[in-house]
Design a protein around this motif. Sequence first.
Motif, PDB file in Angstrom:
ATOM      1  N   THR A   1     148.171  91.697 -29.635  1.00  0.00           N
ATOM      2  CA  THR A   1     147.221  92.814 -29.675  1.00  0.00           C
ATOM      3  C   THR A   1     147.804  94.072 -29.032  1.00  0.00           C
ATOM      4  OG1 THR A   1     146.228  92.091 -27.599  1.00  0.00           O
ATOM      5  CG2 THR A   1     145.165  91.358 -29.618  1.00  0.00           C
ATOM      6  N   LEU A   2     148.964  93.904 -28.385  1.00  0.00           N
ATOM      7  CA  LEU A   2     149.552  95.003 -27.628  1.00  0.00           C
ATOM      8  C   LEU A   2     149.795  96.241 -28.485  1.00  0.00           C
ATOM      9  CD1 LEU A   2     150.387  95.349 -24.704  1.00  0.00           C
ATOM     10  CD2 LEU A   2     152.681  94.677 -25.333  1.00  0.00           C
ATOM     11  N   ARG A   3     150.362  96.021 -29.662  1.00  0.00           N
ATOM     12  CA  ARG A   3     150.757  97.137 -30.517  1.00  0.00           C
ATOM     13  C   ARG A   3     149.575  97.954 -31.012  1.00  0.00           C
ATOM     14  NH1 ARG A   3     156.166  96.095 -31.697  1.00  0.00           N
ATOM     15  NH2 ARG A   3     156.577  93.994 -30.998  1.00  0.00           N
ATOM     16  N   GLU A   4     148.402  97.284 -31.083  1.00  0.00           N
ATOM     17  CA  GLU A   4     147.228  97.994 -31.601  1.00  0.00           C
ATOM     18  C   GLU A   4     146.559  98.833 -30.525  1.00  0.00           C
ATOM     19  OE1 GLU A   4     144.919  94.718 -33.046  1.00  0.00           O
ATOM     20  OE2 GLU A   4     146.747  93.925 -33.979  1.00  0.00           O
ATOM     21  N   ARG A   5     146.965  98.629 -29.279  1.00  0.00           N
ATOM     22  CA  ARG A   5     146.270  99.334 -28.201  1.00  0.00           C
ATOM     23  C   ARG A   5     146.839 100.721 -27.966  1.00  0.00           C
ATOM     24  NH1 ARG A   5     144.813  95.328 -23.365  1.00  0.00           N
ATOM     25  NH2 ARG A   5     144.737  93.357 -24.487  1.00  0.00           N
ATOM     26  N   GLU A   6     146.013 101.565 -27.355  1.00  0.00           N
ATOM     27  CA  GLU A   6     146.492 102.904 -27.029  1.00  0.00           C
ATOM     28  C   GLU A   6     147.469 102.825 -25.862  1.00  0.00           C
ATOM     29  OE1 GLU A   6     144.143 105.741 -25.028  1.00  0.00           O
ATOM     30  OE2 GLU A   6     142.858 104.271 -24.075  1.00  0.00           O
TER      31      GLU A   6
ATOM     32  N   ASP B   1     136.605 100.399 -11.789  1.00  0.00           N
ATOM     33  CA  ASP B   1     136.066 101.429 -12.667  1.00  0.00           C
ATOM     34  C   ASP B   1     136.668 101.297 -14.072  1.00  0.00           C
ATOM     35  OD1 ASP B   1     134.580 103.733 -13.244  1.00  0.00           O
ATOM     36  OD2 ASP B   1     136.382 104.983 -13.009  1.00  0.00           O
ATOM     37  N   ILE B   2     137.990 101.156 -14.133  1.00  0.00           N
ATOM     38  CA  ILE B   2     138.673 101.001 -15.421  1.00  0.00           C
ATOM     39  C   ILE B   2     138.193  99.733 -16.111  1.00  0.00           C
ATOM     40  CG2 ILE B   2     140.921 100.465 -16.477  1.00  0.00           C
ATOM     41  CD1 ILE B   2     142.190 102.456 -14.511  1.00  0.00           C
ATOM     42  N   ASN B   3     138.025  98.694 -15.324  1.00  0.00           N
ATOM     43  CA  ASN B   3     137.594  97.409 -15.866  1.00  0.00           C
ATOM     44  C   ASN B   3     136.199  97.502 -16.490  1.00  0.00           C
ATOM     45  OD1 ASN B   3     138.269  94.768 -16.376  1.00  0.00           O
ATOM     46  ND2 ASN B   3     137.336  93.994 -14.506  1.00  0.00           N
ATOM     47  N   LYS B   4     135.346  98.332 -15.904  1.00  0.00           N
ATOM     48  CA  LYS B   4     133.978  98.482 -16.411  1.00  0.00           C
ATOM     49  C   LYS B   4     133.906  99.406 -17.619  1.00  0.00           C
ATOM     50  CE  LYS B   4     131.589  97.936 -12.078  1.00  0.00           C
ATOM     51  NZ  LYS B   4     131.373  98.846 -10.955  1.00  0.00           N
ATOM     52  N   THR B   5     134.640 100.518 -17.545  1.00  0.00           N
ATOM     53  CA  THR B   5     134.443 101.562 -18.548  1.00  0.00           C
ATOM     54  C   THR B   5     135.428 101.514 -19.703  1.00  0.00           C
ATOM     55  OG1 THR B   5     135.820 103.067 -17.281  1.00  0.00           O
ATOM     56  CG2 THR B   5     133.470 103.149 -16.834  1.00  0.00           C
ATOM     57  N   GLU B   6     136.558 100.826 -19.507  1.00  0.00           N
ATOM     58  CA  GLU B   6     137.579 100.810 -20.554  1.00  0.00           C
ATOM     59  C   GLU B   6     137.656  99.417 -21.173  1.00  0.00           C
ATOM     60  OE1 GLU B   6     139.521 103.460 -21.350  1.00  0.00           O
ATOM     61  OE2 GLU B   6     138.623 104.729 -19.815  1.00  0.00           O
ATOM     62  N   ASP B   7     138.214  99.387 -22.365  1.00  0.00           N
ATOM     63  CA  ASP B   7     138.410  98.094 -23.000  1.00  0.00           C
ATOM     64  C   ASP B   7     139.737  97.512 -22.503  1.00  0.00           C
ATOM     65  OD1 ASP B   7     138.301  95.890 -24.640  1.00  0.00           O
ATOM     66  OD2 ASP B   7     139.199  96.954 -26.340  1.00  0.00           O
ATOM     67  N   ALA B   8     139.780  97.227 -21.193  1.00  0.00           N
ATOM     68  CA  ALA B   8     141.018  96.722 -20.594  1.00  0.00           C
ATOM     69  C   ALA B   8     140.702  95.491 -19.759  1.00  0.00           C
ATOM     70  CB  ALA B   8     141.635  97.805 -19.711  1.00  0.00           C
ATOM     71  N   SER B   9     141.185  94.361 -20.193  1.00  0.00           N
ATOM     72  CA  SER B   9     140.883  93.136 -19.468  1.00  0.00           C
ATOM     73  C   SER B   9     141.816  93.006 -18.265  1.00  0.00           C
ATOM     74  CB  SER B   9     141.038  91.935 -20.383  1.00  0.00           C
ATOM     75  OG  SER B   9     142.360  91.884 -20.861  1.00  0.00           O
ATOM     76  N   LEU B  10     141.336  92.294 -17.260  1.00  0.00           N
ATOM     77  CA  LEU B  10     142.097  92.141 -16.027  1.00  0.00           C
ATOM     78  C   LEU B  10     142.627  90.715 -15.938  1.00  0.00           C
ATOM     79  CD1 LEU B  10     142.669  94.096 -13.704  1.00  0.00           C
ATOM     80  CD2 LEU B  10     140.663  93.201 -12.532  1.00  0.00           C
ATOM     81  N   HIS B  11     143.885  90.600 -15.555  1.00  0.00           N
ATOM     82  CA  HIS B  11     144.509  89.289 -15.397  1.00  0.00           C
ATOM     83  C   HIS B  11     143.702  88.426 -14.416  1.00  0.00           C
ATOM     84  CE1 HIS B  11     147.372  86.262 -14.083  1.00  0.00           C
ATOM     85  NE2 HIS B  11     148.072  86.537 -15.167  1.00  0.00           N
TER      86      HIS B  11
END
Lengths: 276, 20
Positions: free
Chosen positions: A71-76, A255-265
């Motif tokens: 999924t890496l390549r599809e991300r910004e 904050d990033i975890n809540k507002t962005e589509d970025a999962s945390l390890h």
Amino acid sequence: SQQPDTKSLAKQMHEAYLKHFHMNKAKARVFLTGKTSTPPFVIHDMDTLQHAEQKLITQLLGNMASGDVSTLREREVEARLFLFCQYASVATVTELTEFAKAVPGFAALDLNDQVTLLKYGVYEALFALLASCMNKDGLLVAHGGGFITREFLKSLRKPFSDMMEPKFQFAMRFNALELDDSDLALFVAAIICCGDRPGLSDVSQIERIQESIIHVLRLHLLSNHPDNTLLFPKLLQKLADLRQLVTEHAELVQDINKTEDASLHPLLQEIYRDMY
Amino acid sequence: KEKHKILHRLLQNSSSPVDL
């Protein structure tokens, strides 16, 4: 009579540090001062980042879940850099855990206390170590293979642009102290063995370990930096700065975890959860 | 303990890589 003990603990911590951390200040300075046959690839815009990514992905593949790679390549770009940061952090937390076990007395502590010390200490230690890989213009990444510029990191969209600048500001003040790896080894041990972390059960035992490390650190600095007698108090002040830096970093990541589509390890989730 | 199971595992197994 304390002299031989002091020297042996300082030596023991320095050796454990060189053994467990793949990057150290001496190595990083060779890359940062351009004294290598293959200089780091400079990442300063989207084009150079894309160029470097192929190499970075290959290096990270061994550590990375296959789902993340596909999924890496599809991300910004910001989300991809955030993911790279996380994998680098996980690797450093693993190294710090092995280093902590080498601190005399640490492995004999209650296991839950060991967890607590790591939970609160690893990011402070990580940002202290990260300074070795930084100069005023950028950050050495990928085992010295890349150099990502401070300006490029600042140019990312918010909130990602706020991620690294405070670490650069800390690193410039910290690097001015001109510590070497033997000093850093004791400093990192002192960060981890800290008796005032929330929820510790055997505070007095941890304070005994902490006192012996701080004692050795003070004597080691006096002998290693005889011209800078104020180095020890200055370094103690950095412990407070690091705590503040981590508090702000944890808020930003939540904050990033809540507002962005970025999962945390998952390991980082464990560390950040109910931290402050 | 459940809340920090990866940290527990890292502390207990010296050579175990983090399950990513």
